[in-house]
Design an enzyme around this catalytic site. Structure first.
Site, PDB file in Angstrom:
ATOM      1  N   ASP A 161       0.829  -1.206   0.000  1.00  0.00           N
ATOM      2  CA  ASP A 161       0.000   0.000   0.000  1.00  0.00           C
ATOM      3  C   ASP A 161       0.862   1.255   0.000  1.00  0.00           C
ATOM      4  OD1 ASP A 161       0.789  -0.663   2.687  1.00  0.00           O
ATOM      5  OD2 ASP A 161      -0.741   0.685   3.478  1.00  0.00           O
ATOM      6  N   GLU A 184       0.444  -1.455   5.735  1.00  0.00           N
ATOM      7  CA  GLU A 184       1.500  -0.928   6.617  1.00  0.00           C
ATOM      8  C   GLU A 184       1.314   0.559   6.866  1.00  0.00           C
ATOM      9  OE1 GLU A 184       5.298   0.983   7.785  1.00  0.00           O
ATOM     10  OE2 GLU A 184       4.064   1.334   6.004  1.00  0.00           O
TER      11      GLU A 184
END
Length: 404
Positions: free
Chosen positions: A76, A146
């Site tokens: 991400d 994350e």
């Protein structure tokens, strides 16, 4: 000019819009499935929260019973303000540098941290093309979320039977670019402590002197936190005994980030709160620090609510007590690169690995490069990508061949 294959594949990865808050994890998973197929790697995808896959690409070693190597990266990326970008942030434009000697690859995630995950796979590709094998099985792990704490990604993965089955012995994860010439290697990180101080008190008309108000209780707490901030800033600005400058990882930062109170100008509020973003250096006692915050609140008739608190301050040894460190260090030295050992100033998924007992180092092979993670016009040079692949072939050959 033709685009080198490794760079073309990097651009393809960057164009997948894994941007928070709605990352296209499905497209990312399929991209990685394709990479696994090309490289002959075993492919797994596990969802501990629906729609958020943890993807594992496995290169089996010649001695698979040995504890394995984890090459971790997150898929991400953070949101963008497109109006401030010179090129669309998910176009991954390849733009010649001013002197024509190189290309900038401009994209969200270029530094943080798709270059790392991509270079892992390209290093394996390069080693395979040379006919190389390694003793230890290597798992390239791609995790979600994350950038919003890893709670639905690495946090759940490390507690799973699938993670246990990897038999992990050592891990590499993300680091940060260095504007200087050394390679920043992060062996620990500061822990997040997000605290909200909440006070309640008497209410009434704003024209009166009302005793025991919420604001009266909250202000001295804020004052003490700002005093603590000044103390830590002074410590940060004080050189080490050897004359070297401290890094953010050496101190604990505190920043007042939210103030909430009131309903109307002429009404004394019944409650007030102040939120502080604290990042604790691992050299302090985290539980003692938490008690200090709670006692500070209680002293003034308020409460300290822990919005987020990380309790573990494990760091990875950077000496011979960690059998992977000498191999890692020697591989870096053989490339003529100086190591700068640091505590990472913020939180990464490495903290979950370290808490699980896996020694982890954070490394992003970008030197003489501006730090652009989360910034507008995030980019890496094409030469950085190619150098990063070469970097990981050396490192992987070293750490994955550490004898049992």
């Amino acid at each position: 000019m033709d685009v080198p294959g490794p760079v073309s594949r990097f651009i393809e990865y960057l164009r997948i819009k894994t941007v928070q808050p709605t990352p296209d994890y499905a497209a990312c998973r399929e991209h990685l499935r394709g990479q696994a197929r090309e490289l002959g790697l075993a492919f797994q995808a596990h969802e501990y929260v629906a729609g958020k896959p943890v993807v594992i690409l496995t290169w089996e070693g010649t001695e698979p019973a040995l504890p394995s190597i984890i090459l971790n990266s997150h898929t991400d990326v953070v949101p963008v303000f497109e109006e401030f970008w010179s090129h669309p942030p998910f176009e991954a434009a390849r733009v010649p540098t001013a002197d024509g000697s190189d290309y900038q690859i401009i994209a969200r995630g270029a530094q943080d941290m798709k270059i790392v995950g991509h270079c892992y796979l390209e290093a394996i590709r390069a080693m395979q093309q040379r006919g190389e094998r390694v003793r230890r099985t290597v798992h390239a792990v791609f995790v979600p979320d994350e950038e919003i704490g890893g709670h639905d990604g690495m946090a759940l993965f490390v507690g799973s039977p699938e993670f246990a089955a990897l038999n992990a012995g050592f891990a590499l994860d993300e680091g940060m670019a260095n504007p200087g010439d050394g390679l920043r290697v992060f062996y620990g990180e500061r822990a997040p402590c997000w605290v909200r101080f909440v006070a309640h008190g008497q209410t009434g008309h704003g024209s009166q002197f009302i005793d025991d108000t919420a604001a009266e209780k909250l202000v001295p707490i804020i004052d003490r936190m700002m005093e603590f901030r000044r103390e830590q800033l002074a410590a940060f600005r004080t050189p080490n005994a050897d004359g070297s400058a401290k890094t953010l990882g050496d101190v604990t930062t505190a920043n007042l980030t939210m103030l909430q109170s009131g309903v109307q100008h002429n009404v004394v509020p019944e409650s007030a709160s102040a939120s502080v973003d604290i990042r604790m250096t691992p050299s302090i006692d985290y539980q003692a620090f938490r008690r200090w915050l709670e006692d500070l609140a209680a002293e003034h008739g308020a409460q300290a609510e822990m919005v987020q608190f990380w309790e573990d301050n494990t760091v990875t040894p950077t000496d011979a007590s960690n059998p992977f460190w000498p191999a890692f260090e020697d591989a870096i030295a053989a490339q003529g690169i100086a190591i700068v050992r640091e505590i990472f100033p913020a939180a990464t998924d490495s903290r979950y690995l370290r808490r699980a007992g896996i020694p982890a180092l954070g490394v992003t092979p970008l030197r003489n490069t501006p730090i652009l993670l989360h910034d507008h016009n995030e980019y890496v040079l094409q030469s950085d990508v190619l150098a990063g692949i070469d970097f990981y072939t050396h490192v992987l050959a070293a750490v994955a061949n550490v004898p049992g």
